[in-house]
Design an enzyme around this catalytic site. Sequence first.
Site, PDB file in Angstrom:
ATOM      1  N   ARG A  49      44.040  44.449  38.154  1.00 43.52           N
ATOM      2  CA  ARG A  49      43.119  43.461  38.702  1.00 43.52           C
ATOM      3  C   ARG A  49      43.792  42.555  39.733  1.00 43.52           C
ATOM      4  O   ARG A  49      43.175  42.182  40.730  1.00 43.52           O
ATOM      5  CB  ARG A  49      42.532  42.627  37.567  1.00 43.52           C
ATOM      6  CG  ARG A  49      41.605  43.420  36.656  1.00 43.52           C
ATOM      7  CD  ARG A  49      40.985  42.544  35.604  1.00 43.52           C
ATOM      8  NE  ARG A  49      40.023  43.279  34.785  1.00 43.52           N
ATOM      9  CZ  ARG A  49      39.264  42.716  33.860  1.00 43.52           C
ATOM     10  NH1 ARG A  49      39.334  41.411  33.640  1.00 43.52           N
ATOM     11  NH2 ARG A  49      38.419  43.445  33.163  1.00 43.52           N
ATOM     12  N   ASP A 156      30.935  27.014  33.689  1.00 49.27           N
ATOM     13  CA  ASP A 156      31.891  28.108  33.672  1.00 49.27           C
ATOM     14  C   ASP A 156      33.130  27.672  34.438  1.00 49.27           C
ATOM     15  O   ASP A 156      33.070  26.783  35.294  1.00 49.27           O
ATOM     16  CB  ASP A 156      31.309  29.376  34.287  1.00 49.27           C
ATOM     17  CG  ASP A 156      32.028  30.633  33.830  1.00 49.27           C
ATOM     18  OD1 ASP A 156      31.564  31.282  32.878  1.00 49.27           O
ATOM     19  OD2 ASP A 156      33.084  30.951  34.407  1.00 49.27           O
TER      20      ASP A 156
END
Length: 285
Positions: A49, A156
């Site tokens: 990633r 978030d």
Amino acid sequence: MNAQSGQPRLGAFARPDLAEREFRRIAELARAKYGIQLEPQKRAMIQSRLLKRLRARGLADFVSYCDLMESDSDEEDHFISSITTNVTNFYREVHHFKQLQEEVLPPLLDRARRGSRVRLWSAGCSTGPEAYSLAGSVLKLCPEAGRHDIRILATDLDQAVLKQAAEAIYPAEQCQVPGPDWAAQVFDPARGPGPFRIRDGVRAIVSFRALNLNAAWPMTGKFDVIMCRNVAIYFDRSVQQRLWMRFAELLPAGGALFIGHSERISGPAADLFEPIGITAYRKRA
């Protein structure tokens, strides 16, 4: 060379490996800043990633990336987007929303109709389906919710997913719901075969904000319902237990907490909650 950083560009290298030492640096940073625990078995996934970030920043190796993370706060949002998985659906774990609509929300909405304040919190809201599903459930039972003091806070850590959430438009493949009645609660009925748009009334009672659950919280008022599902699984036991206690402090007696299917309340907070369903809890009086 990267003229700005002085580092050789990634193009000169085939595929840099994330060595154990650099993985430990990344894991320590993730835990210290965000409370996220990266297990050693995740090293290959994290390498895959973060390679995109190396390319984007023109870095040749993970040593340079670790140095960058420790000196450049602008990289933090990209970092957190890379190491977390934002998988969510509308009305995911539908049993929670059935319980909300049948048991939890009716008395709260009756209270709101009499002039009281009602607050719900989607903590770790990702791209927004959970928060909009909450709002859809509220509007189903109280179509005039926008005229009352009813609000949903959705937070978030990842700024990128918050931006997507605020746009309130989703491709059809992300809009699978348990059935047409559930779809009608959140989606604009004028939708065609293209992207689905969230109903204006649903959007109106949801506010999206950036928040690190492992840092200070600006909220001081109580929440009647908190949903924090499949977020604590990223944290180690001590961070989880601290999170449960902090949620307990923001819930009144009788307030409801919904967590993920693989999560359990543990530590001192376990004595403060009683189970009322599958991974659903009520704060004790």
